[in-house]
Scaffold this motif. Structure first.
Motif, mmCIF file in Angstrom:
data_model
loop_
_atom_site.group_PDB
_atom_site.id
_atom_site.type_symbol
_atom_site.label_atom_id
_atom_site.label_comp_id
_atom_site.label_asym_id
_atom_site.label_seq_id
_atom_site.Cartn_x
_atom_site.Cartn_y
_atom_site.Cartn_z
ATOM 1 N N ALA A 1 0.830 -1.209 0.000
ATOM 2 C CA ALA A 1 0.000 0.000 0.000
ATOM 3 C C ALA A 1 0.866 1.262 0.000
ATOM 4 C CB ALA A 1 -0.928 -0.005 1.214
ATOM 5 N N ALA A 2 1.988 1.189 0.711
ATOM 6 C CA ALA A 2 2.848 2.378 0.844
ATOM 7 C C ALA A 2 3.426 2.834 -0.487
ATOM 8 C CB ALA A 2 3.972 2.094 1.841
ATOM 9 N N VAL A 3 3.530 1.906 -1.459
ATOM 10 C CA VAL A 3 4.056 2.320 -2.764
ATOM 11 C C VAL A 3 2.939 2.349 -3.818
ATOM 12 C CG1 VAL A 3 6.420 1.569 -2.280
ATOM 13 C CG2 VAL A 3 4.831 -0.025 -3.377
ATOM 14 N N GLY A 4 1.682 2.340 -3.348
ATOM 15 C CA GLY A 4 0.546 2.512 -4.262
ATOM 16 C C GLY A 4 0.116 1.260 -4.993
ATOM 17 N N LEU A 5 0.496 0.082 -4.461
ATOM 18 C CA LEU A 5 0.055 -1.176 -5.096
ATOM 19 C C LEU A 5 -1.085 -1.794 -4.298
ATOM 20 C CD1 LEU A 5 3.510 -2.363 -6.205
ATOM 21 C CD2 LEU A 5 1.515 -2.352 -7.677
ATOM 22 N N PRO A 6 -1.897 -2.663 -4.935
ATOM 23 C CA PRO A 6 -3.005 -3.263 -4.192
ATOM 24 C C PRO A 6 -2.486 -4.072 -3.000
ATOM 25 C CG PRO A 6 -3.122 -3.827 -6.532
ATOM 26 C CD PRO A 6 -1.806 -3.150 -6.321
ATOM 27 N N ASP A 7 -3.109 -3.878 -1.848
ATOM 28 C CA ASP A 7 -2.657 -4.610 -0.659
ATOM 29 C C ASP A 7 -3.558 -5.801 -0.335
ATOM 30 O OD1 ASP A 7 -4.838 -3.119 0.058
ATOM 31 O OD2 ASP A 7 -3.977 -2.300 1.893
ATOM 32 N N ASP A 8 -4.588 -5.994 -1.205
ATOM 33 C CA ASP A 8 -5.591 -7.015 -0.888
ATOM 34 C C ASP A 8 -5.038 -8.447 -0.915
ATOM 35 O OD1 ASP A 8 -8.138 -5.028 -1.517
ATOM 36 O OD2 ASP A 8 -6.452 -4.797 -2.886
ATOM 37 N N PHE A 9 -4.024 -8.698 -1.753
ATOM 38 C CA PHE A 9 -3.466 -10.066 -1.791
ATOM 39 C C PHE A 9 -3.122 -10.525 -0.380
ATOM 40 C CE2 PHE A 9 -1.595 -8.467 -5.924
ATOM 41 C CZ PHE A 9 -2.291 -9.315 -6.772
ATOM 42 N N HIS A 10 -2.344 -9.700 0.295
ATOM 43 C CA HIS A 10 -1.796 -10.150 1.579
ATOM 44 C C HIS A 10 -2.735 -9.899 2.737
ATOM 45 C CE1 HIS A 10 1.483 -10.333 -1.280
ATOM 46 N NE2 HIS A 10 1.802 -11.425 -0.588
ATOM 47 N N ARG A 11 -3.729 -9.018 2.563
ATOM 48 C CA ARG A 11 -4.796 -8.948 3.575
ATOM 49 C C ARG A 11 -5.558 -10.284 3.544
ATOM 50 N NH1 ARG A 11 -3.414 -4.705 6.280
ATOM 51 N NH2 ARG A 11 -3.141 -2.816 5.092
ATOM 52 N N ALA A 12 -5.791 -10.802 2.331
ATOM 53 C CA ALA A 12 -6.484 -12.092 2.213
ATOM 54 C C ALA A 12 -5.618 -13.218 2.783
ATOM 55 C CB ALA A 12 -6.830 -12.362 0.749
ATOM 56 N N ALA A 13 -4.321 -13.150 2.515
ATOM 57 C CA ALA A 13 -3.414 -14.181 3.058
ATOM 58 C C ALA A 13 -3.449 -14.144 4.586
ATOM 59 C CB ALA A 13 -1.995 -13.950 2.550
ATOM 60 N N ALA A 14 -3.491 -12.930 5.148
ATOM 61 C CA ALA A 14 -3.570 -12.805 6.616
ATOM 62 C C ALA A 14 -4.839 -13.493 7.115
ATOM 63 C CB ALA A 14 -3.574 -11.337 7.022
ATOM 64 N N GLU A 15 -5.933 -13.324 6.386
ATOM 65 C CA GLU A 15 -7.200 -13.936 6.813
ATOM 66 C C GLU A 15 -7.122 -15.471 6.748
ATOM 67 O OE1 GLU A 15 -9.591 -12.751 8.396
ATOM 68 O OE2 GLU A 15 -11.029 -14.406 8.237
ATOM 69 N N VAL A 16 -6.454 -15.986 5.722
ATOM 70 C CA VAL A 16 -6.276 -17.453 5.627
ATOM 71 C C VAL A 16 -5.524 -17.953 6.860
ATOM 72 C CG1 VAL A 16 -5.048 -19.292 4.366
ATOM 73 C CG2 VAL A 16 -6.395 -17.577 3.112
ATOM 74 N N TYR A 17 -4.436 -17.267 7.229
ATOM 75 C CA TYR A 17 -3.661 -17.721 8.386
ATOM 76 C C TYR A 17 -4.410 -17.482 9.700
ATOM 77 C CZ TYR A 17 0.202 -18.410 5.155
ATOM 78 O OH TYR A 17 0.986 -18.868 4.120
ATOM 79 N N ARG A 18 -5.227 -16.416 9.731
ATOM 80 C CA ARG A 18 -6.014 -16.159 10.948
ATOM 81 C C ARG A 18 -6.995 -17.313 11.184
ATOM 82 N NH1 ARG A 18 -7.627 -11.344 9.470
ATOM 83 N NH2 ARG A 18 -5.930 -10.212 10.441
ATOM 84 N N ARG A 19 -7.554 -17.837 10.103
ATOM 85 C CA ARG A 19 -8.548 -18.918 10.250
ATOM 86 C C ARG A 19 -7.910 -20.279 10.509
ATOM 87 N NH1 ARG A 19 -13.132 -18.324 5.598
ATOM 88 N NH2 ARG A 19 -13.296 -16.060 5.566
ATOM 89 N N SER A 20 -6.609 -20.422 10.276
ATOM 90 C CA SER A 20 -5.963 -21.730 10.457
ATOM 91 C C SER A 20 -5.865 -22.060 11.937
ATOM 92 C CB SER A 20 -4.543 -21.705 9.885
ATOM 93 O OG SER A 20 -4.590 -21.505 8.509
ATOM 94 N N PRO A 21 -6.147 -23.306 12.304
ATOM 95 C CA PRO A 21 -5.945 -23.678 13.711
ATOM 96 C C PRO A 21 -4.460 -23.716 14.024
ATOM 97 C CG PRO A 21 -6.719 -25.556 12.419
ATOM 98 C CD PRO A 21 -6.626 -24.405 11.482
ATOM 99 N N HIS A 22 -4.141 -23.694 15.328
ATOM 100 C CA HIS A 22 -2.728 -23.735 15.718
ATOM 101 C C HIS A 22 -2.417 -25.046 16.426
ATOM 102 C CE1 HIS A 22 1.198 -22.571 17.114
ATOM 103 N NE2 HIS A 22 0.857 -22.861 18.351
#
Ligand SMILES: NC(=O)c1ccc[n+]([C@@H]2O[C@H](COP(=O)([O-])OP(=O)(O)OC[C@H]3O[C@@H](n4cnc5c(N)ncnc54)[C@H](OP(=O)(O)O)[C@@H]3O)[C@@H](O)[C@H]2O)c1
Length: 281
Positions: A230-251
């Motif tokens: 985002a800081a260089v003006g590129l879409p940040d949604d790829f890695h927001r979605a990746a964060a959500e995948v890891y958030r949903r993963s059990p530990h």
């Protein structure tokens, strides 16, 4: 030189042990830390300074190697530290620039590779005005320290763009496996992979194991990568979605466990409006 490690996690303990083997004195602070951290510090032969204050008093260099979401807070305690503070965490360039505004002399760092056990596996990218003397501390160690530039943020940018690919594509693989399962086409997808992308079934399983073991920590890392984009003006949604995948993963502390992929895909689909139509994991 005395080097204070915050904190001896998997990576911090291994880097600390490497510095010790290279002839440096390495200390840590047990106050507030878990038994697991104490055990790793002991095994790595690190000296316990007790408190963070004492660690700050005794260290010439501090090396922060902790979960990315904790990096800025950990640095707050060292606003009066007179030595060199190395933030070696997986954080965005903007995050480490913020840390540099808190601590006096900051060096930016980014670690690529597994916790070092032998030469040739692990690189520590460094940047900032004091990067060279920090790299020199690793001269006789199994860690390959590389100075990127004099700019704070550069070493983190290397780490962010590197992990954007490795951990980002792992999250994508897990997500698309879940979609294929929900749509009842997992077998057909595996069949197609068998012809055209034969490495992906095994990679999916490795991705699931990593998500089970380290996904909790990668949520913060994916968010830092999103900030970097985002800081260089590129879409940040790829890695927001990746964060959500890891958030949903059990530990689990046993990520080598059988059925890792099953567990992660089930967790990803738990709130799916579509009932999974079966398939082969
Ligand atoms: N492991 C790898 O393969 C790898 C590879 C490349 C880079 N890195 C980088 O190394 C860093 C640490 O990774 P790791 O694998 O060593 O993690 P880890 O094994 O989970 O260890 C994290 C350490 O930080 C401490 N910690 C946890 N939460 C904290 C908090 N909120 N505030 C302060 N300290 C906290 C933990 O102590 P307690 O448990 O006692 O709280 C533990 O000693 C990350 O920035 C990561 O990107 C790791």
């Amino acid at each position: 030189m005395t080097i204070g490690v915050l904190h001896p996690g998997e990576m911090g303990a291994a880097v600390g042990a490497a510095l010790r083997a290279g002839g440096q004195t390495v200390i840590w602070a047990s106050s507030g830390r878990s038994e697991a951290t104490s055990g790793r510090a002991e095994q790595a032969g690190l000296h316990d300074a007790g408190t963070l204050e004492e660690l700050g008093r005794r260290s010439d260099v501090i090396l922060s190697v902790c979960p990315p979401h904790a990096a800025a807070e950990v640095a707050q305690g060292f606003d009066r530290f007179p030595g060199i503070y190395v933030d070696a965490n997986a954080v965005a360039p903007a995050t480490v620039r913020g840390i540099a505004n808190v601590v006096g002399r900051c060096v930016d760092g980014g670690i690529v590779g597994p916790p070092p056990r032998r030469r040739g596996t692990t690189r520590l990218y460094l940047s900032g005005a004091d990067a060279r003397p920090v790299a020199d501390l690793f001269a006789d160690t199994i860690v390959d320290a590389r100075v990127v530039s004099e700019d704070i943020g550069a070493a983190s940018a290397v780490k962010m763009t590197y992990a954007a690919w490795t951990k980002g594509t792992s999250a994508l693989l897990l997500a698309l496996r879940a979609v294929a399962r929900a749509e009842g086409v997992e077998d057909a997808l595996l069949d197609e992979w068998g012809w055209s992308l034969p490495e992906l079934p095994e990679r999916s399983i490795a991705a699931a194991r990593s998500a089970l073991g380290k996904g909790w920590r990668w949520v913060g890392e994916m968010e830092e990568i999103a900030e970097t984009f985002a800081a260089v003006g590129l879409p940040d949604d790829f890695h927001r979605a990746a964060a959500e995948v890891y958030r949903r993963s059990p530990h689990t502390d046993d990520p080598g466990a059988a059925a890792a992929l099953e567990r992660v895909l089930s967790a990803l689909l738990v709130d799916s409006p579509v009932r999974a139509k079966g398939g082969t994991a």
